[in-house]
Design a protein around this motif. Structure first.
Motif, PDB file in Angstrom:
ATOM      1  N   ILE A 325       0.676  -1.388   0.058  1.00  0.00           N
ATOM      2  CA  ILE A 325      -0.016  -0.150  -0.031  1.00  0.00           C
ATOM      3  C   ILE A 325       1.001   1.277   0.137  1.00  0.00           C
ATOM      4  CG2 ILE A 325      -1.760   1.394   1.262  1.00  0.00           C
ATOM      5  CD1 ILE A 325      -2.834  -1.490   2.279  1.00  0.00           C
ATOM      6  N   SER A 326       1.829   1.184   0.982  1.00  0.00           N
ATOM      7  CA  SER A 326       2.689   2.582   0.812  1.00  0.00           C
ATOM      8  C   SER A 326       3.342   2.579  -0.502  1.00  0.00           C
ATOM      9  CB  SER A 326       3.822   2.236   1.932  1.00  0.00           C
ATOM     10  OG  SER A 326       3.227   2.044   3.135  1.00  0.00           O
ATOM     11  N   VAL A 328       2.489   1.787  -3.442  1.00  0.00           N
ATOM     12  CA  VAL A 328       1.469   2.305  -4.351  1.00  0.00           C
ATOM     13  C   VAL A 328       1.041   3.575  -4.205  1.00  0.00           C
ATOM     14  CG1 VAL A 328      -1.071   1.977  -5.491  1.00  0.00           C
ATOM     15  CG2 VAL A 328       0.571  -0.142  -5.081  1.00  0.00           C
ATOM     16  N   VAL A 329       0.831   3.920  -2.830  1.00  0.00           N
ATOM     17  CA  VAL A 329       0.332   5.537  -2.680  1.00  0.00           C
ATOM     18  C   VAL A 329       1.364   6.429  -2.914  1.00  0.00           C
ATOM     19  CG1 VAL A 329      -0.344   6.962  -0.743  1.00  0.00           C
ATOM     20  CG2 VAL A 329      -1.411   4.605  -1.048  1.00  0.00           C
ATOM     21  N   PHE A 333       1.345   9.356  -5.802  1.00  0.00           N
ATOM     22  CA  PHE A 333       1.401  10.894  -5.575  1.00  0.00           C
ATOM     23  C   PHE A 333       2.730  11.470  -6.209  1.00  0.00           C
ATOM     24  CE2 PHE A 333      -1.936   9.846  -2.521  1.00  0.00           C
ATOM     25  CZ  PHE A 333      -2.835  11.086  -2.658  1.00  0.00           C
ATOM     26  N   GLN A 391      11.141  14.219   5.942  1.00  0.00           N
ATOM     27  CA  GLN A 391      10.823  12.705   6.301  1.00  0.00           C
ATOM     28  C   GLN A 391       9.038  12.441   6.150  1.00  0.00           C
ATOM     29  OE1 GLN A 391      12.873  11.378   9.541  1.00  0.00           O
ATOM     30  NE2 GLN A 391      14.871  11.456   8.430  1.00  0.00           N
ATOM     31  N   THR A 392       8.373  13.147   5.230  1.00  0.00           N
ATOM     32  CA  THR A 392       6.989  13.066   5.225  1.00  0.00           C
ATOM     33  C   THR A 392       6.963  12.146   3.794  1.00  0.00           C
ATOM     34  OG1 THR A 392       6.577  15.126   4.103  1.00  0.00           O
ATOM     35  CG2 THR A 392       6.029  14.808   6.368  1.00  0.00           C
ATOM     36  N   THR A 393       5.975  11.446   3.660  1.00  0.00           N
ATOM     37  CA  THR A 393       5.497  10.979   2.251  1.00  0.00           C
ATOM     38  C   THR A 393       5.506  12.099   1.302  1.00  0.00           C
ATOM     39  OG1 THR A 393       3.274  10.827   2.890  1.00  0.00           O
ATOM     40  CG2 THR A 393       4.420   8.780   2.946  1.00  0.00           C
ATOM     41  N   PHE A 394       5.037  13.309   1.670  1.00  0.00           N
ATOM     42  CA  PHE A 394       5.046  14.125   0.610  1.00  0.00           C
ATOM     43  C   PHE A 394       6.289  14.670   0.003  1.00  0.00           C
ATOM     44  CE2 PHE A 394       5.651  18.669  -0.635  1.00  0.00           C
ATOM     45  CZ  PHE A 394       4.906  18.799  -1.508  1.00  0.00           C
ATOM     46  N   THR A 468      14.462   6.786  -1.662  1.00  0.00           N
ATOM     47  CA  THR A 468      13.269   6.248  -0.764  1.00  0.00           C
ATOM     48  C   THR A 468      14.022   5.847   0.326  1.00  0.00           C
ATOM     49  OG1 THR A 468      12.375   5.144  -2.654  1.00  0.00           O
ATOM     50  CG2 THR A 468      11.550   4.636  -0.478  1.00  0.00           C
ATOM     51  N   LEU A 471      14.662   9.390   2.337  1.00  0.00           N
ATOM     52  CA  LEU A 471      13.664  10.509   2.232  1.00  0.00           C
ATOM     53  C   LEU A 471      12.189   9.888   3.014  1.00  0.00           C
ATOM     54  CD1 LEU A 471      14.133  12.205  -0.812  1.00  0.00           C
ATOM     55  CD2 LEU A 471      14.573  13.077   1.273  1.00  0.00           C
ATOM     56  N   ARG A 472      12.079   8.629   3.046  1.00  0.00           N
ATOM     57  CA  ARG A 472      10.862   8.185   3.868  1.00  0.00           C
ATOM     58  C   ARG A 472      10.679   8.410   4.986  1.00  0.00           C
ATOM     59  NH1 ARG A 472      12.906   2.102   5.473  1.00  0.00           N
ATOM     60  NH2 ARG A 472      14.759   2.616   6.008  1.00  0.00           N
ATOM     61  N   PRO A 473       9.678   8.629   5.561  1.00  0.00           N
ATOM     62  CA  PRO A 473       9.356   8.797   6.835  1.00  0.00           C
ATOM     63  C   PRO A 473       9.932   7.787   7.833  1.00  0.00           C
ATOM     64  CG  PRO A 473       7.138   8.990   6.002  1.00  0.00           C
ATOM     65  CD  PRO A 473       8.212   8.384   4.888  1.00  0.00           C
TER      66      PRO A 473
END
Lengths: 530, 348, 334
Positions: A325-326, A328-329, A333, A391-394, A468, A471-473
């Motif tokens: 899920i992570s 894909v999401v 975005f 460190q946000t998904t954004f 990834t 920068l990933r949370p």
């Protein structure tokens, strides 16, 4: 009935003219913003590099190892580009003109390697052949992973070649080879150069395959210097060298393309399809497809499946589901942000080429060769100053957008250029201002192509690893990071389920990508009547 | 009432002057044909009227409203112009009904009203039942009709047609042209038709404007421009033309091939006489003939024939009603029925 | 339909965003750890701490050196409270920029002073020994010193991982002990002897097992790690150089608290937990590493640290990796 209520919208001359300029100003300022964002990594590199004394920079650039690595990288790019171009064009031409059973299935099998990250690809081949290593192995792997780019690009070009032209050539007594070289190839050169560009830039930025196969390219050197962490400045110098090399490649590719300026068609009617049904051609093609499927699809899938089956550790389905899920999401975005960023650039590039639009295009493309680790660290440096998005998904999605913007821009400008000029003009005379034309005419016509580009970004982002990781949370796992954390301690069996799931998920957009004929139908294809 | 008034229009692309100080007027409800060879600027003029090009100088008025004043210009979408470009340029992503309804202001009309208009238009262009088809499922002629319907659906003040029939074959072209003109006339639409086809221009329009090199050389009714050309060049742009060298004498007479009077009278000026092929009569009766020639070639068209006759050193083309009763090599008498259109050579 | 799909994805993203946000605002204190130690080997101990203390741990796993690079880029804005590293070098590099805070005396009391950095900015967790791994059937003459590896009998047979922090720590020791020219000379000789480059220690062990090379410079525990990962015995053994040879260097994994952390007290508790006898003995039994606490037994099948004849190198010097990396870059191994 009578249409009496035609609204009298005719304003004064001045205000209307100002509005026209507003459109231009808005597009240009948005282009400026996007370019500024794209330049973040390069700005970061310059900032880092020039913290080193100039003498040291020179010493670093001119040491024998640097030369050796530049040479290896260039040779790798040339070899992969030459091989993919040759094989890709032939396969695409065959697929387009030769009448084949299961054509759609073949196309999917040819494009599916796009779903396999190069590091997984390489792992599986090493698992099969333990001595698989070195330059030729890297050429082989990168050839297989990038071949779909050339096939897809050539096919897109081939669909625009008018079958009647081929019939004319036939009538002059040209044989198939002559027709290919004199009629077909010159017309699809623009498309080929687009595909080759992706192949070259991908090869330059790839880290997974080359590092596993012990080939010292620029990206490996850069990563080594970062891993050795305390010399980020040296890594920046080498990264700038990579930027320079990619600029060289982009300009060379442009030359190749500019010799053949595709006549921008304003026709909304389409082309005639021409097919060959000859046994020798069919047999040759099917054998080529079979070999490609064997080495590029069957081997990785087989190895992953055996690893999966042999895995003694209980599979953590929850973790797989979360990671899926992570993945894909965030990738989704990332693709959406790339789409949004590419709009102003695409609008600029689809209009009459100017010096500025050419420079814009180059900047975007050159950024495409930057390895994930460089973009990742640049965004660490900038993002950590803006605490709330760090460190946000954004920010991670934004990094994907920056990394793969060139893909999205290419499809954006290509699709926008396909919108017939006449259709836009008619809409204008029917009372639509530039925005309304954009909304009602340009967008619907260009949408399928743009969606395709966005899908490509989505697909690539799902496979991304180095940026990834950075920068990933914290605690956020994607399929790629899970594969990495198992593979990092040589637990390939445990990585296998994640790799398989990634392959399956990535196969969906690949499936969409491999059916551009569907999309194309809405655009221009039409058989000439009578 | 004048609907369109163009004054001193200049358009240049880079160094090249496309429209050169061009002026043109058109009355409401009239159909004008812009006739000229390719590259003469007719499409540019059309696009300037539509607002798709910004002229460098000059004015364009729609009625009383100024739409273009030197480099200021009202954008295309505010001009309420119907535009039918070459090959129609239908929106490939919309079906026929959607194409026709495209320009109709959705805020001013209900869905039902729009549907009604589309239906009327489909009837008008004789494509009832094809509303759900996509453009690529139509033939070239049908596409042109839809493009016209799309332009007409918004009841434009004026409709501009840029060689809309050029992609069609001759017969379809003539049929469609007749239909379209009839349609425009019943709608009382002011229209400008760009064409390089002389016959098309004469047949379709109330006003023919002959263009060359960015200028309008002559403007008038089809009869006027055909029968009273202002120069040999304008004559040639409207039909087959015989140009014979001539001398005007002080006594008012003209010396040319068909009037070989003696040149004793003083020559006033030297120039050309322009004759239409149908203005020459030929007969087999050589007895009272002043001029005799020999037939060298006959092009037979059914309803008439074009006969090429060698007279002295000239080759003369004569149009005769069919069926032809002549044979190549036959000697015939020729007579020019008039009028004698003399154009003096420009004194350079 | 399409709208629902996008909405679903949107809410999923919001979910991921909010989970990471809500956790940072929750009442129970929590700690963010950048861990250069692999999840597989250290996560079980993190889990014990979470269970027992009720403090949530946000753990960011990565390569020690890459995480150090990340902390250096983040500077004072780093979200990390603790940095756990595989090696002294990465900790040293971060400490050098003043990004670690000195630990109070009552933290990690059991750890001998020689495994604590001078300013107490980081403390050792476990010890690992540099060894040479080799294929017993192919290597007839064992090297007695790391300098032997440039000899012709080992031509094309030696593997190193120059990007690996442990290797760099070893080279740093060579430079500080024998001088830069000596180190450079040795590297060049080894390179000329056809040394093979691998990205990491485990890759070297696998290469020896596959027969690509016969001998490689690694840390002692990789032999077990790789065998475990492959799920079968491998044809690789650990070997030790002669006493006091720099090739037998003892390196430590360690931990430090970020100066920018606002949760220093909790972080100190956590370090005390990791250096407690209970956890230290688990390190020995579970992952074959040496404990730094004096009263804890040594790993099975391994010689005691004191018997290794490890050279006496101040771990403090191991942070001077700048010279080491410049050297590696200079001779073209980086």
């Amino acid at each position: 009935m009578q249409l009496t209520k035609i609204p009298s919208t005719t304003g004064s001359l001045n205000s209307s003219i100002n509005r026209g300029n507003t459109y231009k100003a808005i597009v240009l300022s948005l282009v400026f913003v996007v370019i500024a964002l794209t330049l973040i990594p390069i700005f970061y590199l310059l900032m880092r590099a020039f913290q080193k004394p100039v003498a040291e920079i020179w010493a670093l650039l001119f040491r024998p190892k640097t030369l050796e690595v530049v040479l290896t990288t260039s040779l790798l790019v040339v070899a992969v580009v030459a091989l993919t171009a040759l094989v890709g064009i032939l396969i695409a031409t065959g697929l387009h003109f030769v009448k084949l059973p299961f054509r759609a299935t073949f196309l999917i099998l040819l494009v599916i390697p796009l779903a396999i990250p190069s590091y997984v690809f390489t792992y599986t081949w090493i698992a099969l052949l333990p001595s698989f290593s070195g330059f030729l192995a890297a050429v082989f792997i990168l050839f297989l992973t990038t071949l779909p780019y050339v096939i897809l690009a050539s096919l897109a070009g081939l669909r625009r070649v008018d079958g009647s032209q081929i019939e004319v050539a036939r009538s002059f007594g040209f044989n198939n080879a002559q027709i290919f070289f004199k009629v077909v190839l010159p017309q699809i050169r623009g498309h080929i150069s687009g595909g080759v560009l992706l192949v070259g830039l991908y090869t330059m930025s790839d880290f997974g395959a080359v590092s596993l196969l012990n080939v010292d390219t620029l990206t490996v050197t850069i990563q080594n210097m970062y891993r050795a962490s305390y010399d980020r400045n040296a890594a920046a110098v080498i990264s700038l060298l990579l930027v320079f090399l990619s600029a060289l490649f982009v300009i060379t590719d442009e030359r190749f393309k500019s010799k053949n300026l595709l006549n921008k068609t304003t026709k909304t009617t389409g082309t005639k399809v021409y097919t060959i049904s000859s046994k020798p051609y069919q047999i040759t093609l099917i054998s080529v497809f079979a070999v490609n499927t064997l080495v590029a699809v069957a081997v990785p899938v087989y190895v992953l499946l055996t690893r999966f089956i042999n895995n003694p550790v209980a599979i953590d389905w929850r973790s797989i589901a979360t990671a899926s899920i992570s993945t894909v999401v965030v990738a989704f975005f990332g693709a959406v942000i790339a789409l949004v960023l590419s709009i102003p650039i695409g609008v600029l590039l689809s209009e009459k080429p100017t010096r500025y639009s050419r420079i814009t295009n180059r900047v975007i493309l050159i950024g495409h060769a930057l390895p994930g680790v460089v973009v990742g660290l640049a965004l660490v440096a900038f993002g950590s100053k803006l605490g709330f998005i760090y460190q946000t998904t954004f920010l991670l999605a934004f990094a994907y957008a920056l990394l793969f913007l060139a893909k999205s821009v290419a499809s954006m400008s290509g699709s926008l250029a396909k919108v017939p000029e006449g259709a836009k003009e008619v809409a204008a005379t029917l009372g639509m201002n530039k925005w309304a034309v954009l909304k009602n005419v340009v967008t619907p016509i260009a949408a399928p192509g743009i969606a395709l580009g966005t899908t490509l970004v989505f697909l690539t982002a799902m496979k991304e690893l180095p940026a990834t990781l950075m920068l990933r949370p914290t605690g956020f796992e994607t399929l790629a990071t899970q594969i990495w954390s198992s593979a990092a301690i040589s637990r390939f069996n445990e990585a296998a389920p994640y790799a398989l799931v990634l392959l399956i998920i990535a196969a969906v957009p690949t499936f969409i990508l491999s059916r551009p004929d569907r999309v194309d139908k809405a655009l221009t294809t039409q058989e000439i009547r009578g | 009432m004048t609907t369109l008034e163009i004054k001193n229009l200049d358009v240049s692309f880079g160094e090249k002057k496309i429209l050169d100080n061009l002026s043109f007027n058109l009355d409401s409800g009239q159909i004008a044909a812009l006739l000229g060879p390719s590259g003469c600027g007719k499409t540019t003029l059309l696009r300037s009227i539509a607002g798709l090009i910004q002229p460098d100088a000059g004015t364009i008025r729609f009625g009383k409203q100024l739409v273009s004043l030197s480099s200021l210009s009202l954008p295309a979408h505010k001009r309420k112009i119907g535009y039918v470009p070459q090959e129609g340029a239908l929106f490939p992503h919309l079906n026929i009904a959607q194409n026709i309804a495209f320009g109709i202001d959705r805020s001013a009309f209900t869905k039902e009203q729009i549907k009604q208009v589309v239906k009327e238009m489909l009837t008008l262009i004789d494509l009832v039942g094809l509303d759900k088809r996509m453009p690529n499922e139509l033939s070239g002629g049908q596409q042109t009709r839809v493009a016209l319907a799309r332009a007409l659906a918004v009841k434009p003040a004026m409709i501009l047609l840029d060689e809309p029939f050029s992609a069609l074959d001759a017969q379809l072209r003539a049929e469609l042209r007749t239909d379209v003109i009839k349609l425009l006339r019943t709608q009382k639409t002011t229209a400008i038709l760009v064409t390089h086809d002389r016959e098309e221009a004469l047949v379709s329009s109330d006003v023919v404007a002959l263009m060359r090199d960015g200028k309008i050389m002559q403007q008038g009714s089809p009869e006027q421009v055909y029968s009273s050309p202002t120069s040999a060049t304008t004559a040639m742009s409207t039909g087959d033309t015989l140009v014979l060298s001539a001398k005007r004498l002080v006594n008012g007479q003209t010396n040319y091939l068909f009037n070989p009077i003696n040149l004793d009278a003083n020559i006033l000026e030297i120039g050309e006489v322009v004759i239409r092929p149908e203005e020459i009569k030929i007969s087999k009766d050589l007895s009272s003939a002043k001029i005799i020639g020999e037939i060298t070639k006959i092009d037979y068209y059914g309803h008439d024939a074009m006969v090429e006759i060698a007279v002295s050193n000239e080759s003369v083309q004569v149009r005769i009603p069919g069926p032809a009763k002549y044979a190549t090599g036959e000697k015939v008498a020729l007579e020019h029925l008039g009028p004698i259109r003399f154009f003096a050579n420009s004194k350079s | 339909m399409r709208k629902i799909g996008i909405f679903g994805l949107l809410s999923a993203l919001l979910l991921t965003l909010t989970t990471s946000c809500s956790s940072s605002e929750s009442k129970i204190s929590e700690l963010t750890i950048y861990s250069g130690r692999t999840e597989e080997y250290i996560a079980p101990y993190f889990a014990i701490w979470q269970r027992e203390s009720g403090v949530k741990l946000n753990i960011r796993y990565g390569d020690s050196a890459e995480l150090a690079a990340q902390i250096l880029e983040e500077g004072k804005n780093s979200p990390a409270d603790l940095f756990i590293s595989q090696d002294a070098g990465s900790l040293g590099a971060v400490a050098e920029q003043g990004l670690l805070t000195p630990l109070p005396k009552d933290v990690a009391e059991g750890v001998p002073a020689k495994y604590i950095q001078g300013n107490r900015e980081w403390v050792g967790l476990t010890a690992r020994v540099r060894v040479f791994a080799y294929a017993p059937d192919r290597v007839k003459v064992l090297p007695t010193s790391f300098t032997d590896l440039s000899k012709p009998i080992y031509k094309d047979q030696v593997a190193i991982a120059p990007t690996n922090a442990s290797f760099q720590a070893f080279l740093t020791a060579v430079i500080s002990n024998k001088g830069l020219p000596f180190a450079e000379d040795w590297l060049r000789k080894v390179k000329a002897n056809g040394v093979k480059i691998y990205p990491k220690n485990s890759a070297i062990i696998e290469a020896i097992d596959k027969g690509e090379v016969s001998i490689g410079l690694v840390n002692h525990y990789y032999v077990w790690e790789v065998a475990e990962a492959l799920g079968r015995p491998i044809n690789v053994k650990n070997g030790y150089f002669k006493a006091n040879d720099l090739g037998n260097l003892i390196n430590v994994s360690g931990v430090g608290i970020l100066a920018s952390s606002g949760k220093k007290a909790k972080a100190e508790d956590f370090i005390n937990f990791l250096t407690s006898e209970r956890i230290q003995s688990r390190f020995v039994s579970d992952i074959h590493e040496y404990s730094l606490l004096e009263n804890i037994s040594i790993p099975e099948d391994l010689p005691p640290l004191s018997d290794l004849g490890a050279p006496n190198i101040d771990l403090e010097v191991l942070k001077n990796t700048k010279k080491t990396q410049d050297l590696l870059i200079k001779v073209g191994l980086l």
